[in-house]
Design a protein around this motif. Structure first.
Motif, PDB file in Angstrom:
ATOM      1  N   MET A  94      -0.736 -14.275  13.729  1.00  0.00           N
ATOM      2  CA  MET A  94      -0.361 -13.610  12.477  1.00  0.00           C
ATOM      3  C   MET A  94       0.363 -12.308  12.761  1.00  0.00           C
ATOM      4  O   MET A  94       0.238 -11.731  13.847  1.00  0.00           O
ATOM      5  CB  MET A  94      -1.579 -13.367  11.581  1.00  0.00           C
ATOM      6  CG  MET A  94      -2.681 -12.539  12.194  1.00  0.00           C
ATOM      7  SD  MET A  94      -4.149 -12.372  11.084  1.00  0.00           S
ATOM      8  CE  MET A  94      -4.866 -14.020  11.163  1.00  0.00           C
ATOM      9  N   GLU A  95       1.154 -11.854  11.774  1.00  0.00           N
ATOM     10  CA  GLU A  95       1.877 -10.595  11.909  1.00  0.00           C
ATOM     11  C   GLU A  95       2.044  -9.942  10.544  1.00  0.00           C
ATOM     12  O   GLU A  95       2.149 -10.629   9.523  1.00  0.00           O
ATOM     13  CB  GLU A  95       3.251 -10.836  12.528  1.00  0.00           C
ATOM     14  CG  GLU A  95       4.193 -11.659  11.668  1.00  0.00           C
ATOM     15  CD  GLU A  95       5.595 -11.755  12.240  1.00  0.00           C
ATOM     16  OE1 GLU A  95       5.995 -10.817  12.960  1.00  0.00           O
ATOM     17  OE2 GLU A  95       6.297 -12.747  11.955  1.00  0.00           O
ATOM     18  N   VAL A  96       2.071  -8.627  10.522  1.00  0.00           N
ATOM     19  CA  VAL A  96       2.325  -7.877   9.292  1.00  0.00           C
ATOM     20  C   VAL A  96       3.833  -7.797   9.100  1.00  0.00           C
ATOM     21  O   VAL A  96       4.559  -7.331   9.985  1.00  0.00           O
ATOM     22  CB  VAL A  96       1.727  -6.459   9.362  1.00  0.00           C
ATOM     23  CG1 VAL A  96       2.147  -5.650   8.131  1.00  0.00           C
ATOM     24  CG2 VAL A  96       0.208  -6.531   9.444  1.00  0.00           C
ATOM     25  N   VAL A  97       4.309  -8.256   7.937  1.00  0.00           N
ATOM     26  CA  VAL A  97       5.750  -8.261   7.685  1.00  0.00           C
ATOM     27  C   VAL A  97       6.170  -7.185   6.682  1.00  0.00           C
ATOM     28  O   VAL A  97       7.356  -7.042   6.389  1.00  0.00           O
ATOM     29  CB  VAL A  97       6.212  -9.649   7.174  1.00  0.00           C
ATOM     30  CG1 VAL A  97       6.011 -10.692   8.253  1.00  0.00           C
ATOM     31  CG2 VAL A  97       5.484 -10.033   5.892  1.00  0.00           C
ATOM     32  N   GLY A  98       5.192  -6.436   6.162  1.00  0.00           N
ATOM     33  CA  GLY A  98       5.539  -5.380   5.229  1.00  0.00           C
ATOM     34  C   GLY A  98       4.324  -4.670   4.679  1.00  0.00           C
ATOM     35  O   GLY A  98       3.202  -5.184   4.761  1.00  0.00           O
ATOM     36  N   GLU A  99       4.549  -3.469   4.148  1.00  0.00           N
ATOM     37  CA  GLU A  99       3.485  -2.678   3.527  1.00  0.00           C
ATOM     38  C   GLU A  99       3.962  -2.184   2.171  1.00  0.00           C
ATOM     39  O   GLU A  99       5.108  -1.753   2.018  1.00  0.00           O
ATOM     40  CB  GLU A  99       3.115  -1.470   4.395  1.00  0.00           C
ATOM     41  CG  GLU A  99       2.536  -1.828   5.752  1.00  0.00           C
ATOM     42  CD  GLU A  99       2.107  -0.589   6.532  1.00  0.00           C
ATOM     43  OE1 GLU A  99       1.851   0.456   5.885  1.00  0.00           O
ATOM     44  OE2 GLU A  99       2.046  -0.658   7.777  1.00  0.00           O
ATOM     45  N   ALA A 100       3.070  -2.242   1.184  1.00  0.00           N
ATOM     46  CA  ALA A 100       3.391  -1.782  -0.171  1.00  0.00           C
ATOM     47  C   ALA A 100       2.308  -0.827  -0.640  1.00  0.00           C
ATOM     48  O   ALA A 100       1.129  -1.031  -0.349  1.00  0.00           O
ATOM     49  CB  ALA A 100       3.510  -2.971  -1.124  1.00  0.00           C
ATOM     50  N   SER A 101       2.721   0.212  -1.387  1.00  0.00           N
ATOM     51  CA  SER A 101       1.759   1.182  -1.892  1.00  0.00           C
ATOM     52  C   SER A 101       1.448   0.969  -3.369  1.00  0.00           C
ATOM     53  O   SER A 101       0.619   1.663  -3.932  1.00  0.00           O
ATOM     54  CB  SER A 101       2.279   2.608  -1.676  1.00  0.00           C
ATOM     55  OG  SER A 101       3.532   2.783  -2.327  1.00  0.00           O
ATOM     56  N   ASP A 102       2.124  -0.006  -4.002  1.00  0.00           N
ATOM     57  CA  ASP A 102       1.820  -0.346  -5.395  1.00  0.00           C
ATOM     58  C   ASP A 102       2.164  -1.813  -5.635  1.00  0.00           C
ATOM     59  O   ASP A 102       2.814  -2.455  -4.805  1.00  0.00           O
ATOM     60  CB  ASP A 102       2.575   0.559  -6.373  1.00  0.00           C
ATOM     61  CG  ASP A 102       4.085   0.401  -6.272  1.00  0.00           C
ATOM     62  OD1 ASP A 102       4.604  -0.674  -6.621  1.00  0.00           O
ATOM     63  OD2 ASP A 102       4.758   1.354  -5.841  1.00  0.00           O
TER      64      ASP A 102
END
Length: 225
Positions: free
Chosen positions: A28-36
């Motif tokens: 698995m991998e993190v493809v993005g981060e969102a704050s809302d």
């Protein structure tokens, strides 16, 4: 096949911790981060995420609204949402499942539980097996007003065969395909076929929504222990 994970939480420190944990896994991998929530919906589409770890309480568009938006978008039909909540005894949980989330997990869970949740959701399963989770859902549905129930769903059950109804009852009990197969004395493949057909007929994205439909339609009666 690598599971593409999107992190949606307004706390940067938590996102960083989740990123380190997820990126440490070979599958698995993190493809993005969102704050809302609005950003989460945008990135889910832009980054072709498979699983979104979604906080409920975020500024602007919250996690519940974002989950509804993802569930309503045909282009995001493959995306699975796992709700992360500080308080597991929270009526947002059932609302999230109704909105299309595949399950929920407490932020105090062990790292192994979080990683397992991602894999379970990516595989199309529901995070509803623990007895505490089933009891929580049952309690909230039992406490809901009659207006919260969808009479149309009860009618839609008419489209199910007798065996599909039997399988749906077992799914609502939190049982896996192997467990259902043993209980009904059929093969796991047969159970999977019945589950898939029930989801198609009832318009459910995954097993989590099947569980909610089973309760809301009256096929399974909530128990308050």
């Amino acid at each position: 096949m690598t599971i593409r994970v999107l992190l949606a939480d307004d706390q940067a420190l938590l996102r960083s911790a989740f990123r380190v944990l997820v990126d440490s896994e070979p599958d698995m991998e993190v493809v993005g981060e969102a704050s809302d929530g609005a950003e989460a919906v945008r990135l889910a589409k832009q980054q072709s995420a498979d699983v979104v770890l979604m906080d409920i309480r975020m500024p602007g568009t919250d996690g519940l609204a974002a989950t509804r938006m993802i569930g309503a978008d045909p282009d995001l039909a493959h995306v699975r949402v796992v709700i992360l909540t500080t308080f597991e005894v929270d009526d947002y949980v059932v609302q999230s499942l109704r909105a299309g989330a595949s399950g929920f997990l407490g932020k105090g869970s062990e790292p192994e539980e979080l990683l397992s949740a991602i894999r379970v959701a990516a595989g199309g399963e529901a995070l509803l097996s623990p007895a505490a989770t089933k009891g929580l859902i049952a309690r909230f549905l039992a406490q809901g007003d009659a207006a919260d129930h969808d009479p149309a769903r009860a009618g839609r059950l008419d489209a199910l065969t007798v065996r599909e109804r039997e399988v749906l009852v077992q799914v609502a009990g939190g049982h896996s395909n192997d467990e259902i197969a043993e209980r009904l004395e059929v093969s796991p493949l047969t159970v999977k076929t019945h589950v898939n057909r029930a989801m198609a007929k009832l318009g459910a994205r995954d097993r989590a929504q099947l569980v909610v439909i089973a309760y809301e339609s009256g096929l399974v009666r909530p128990r308050v222990d």
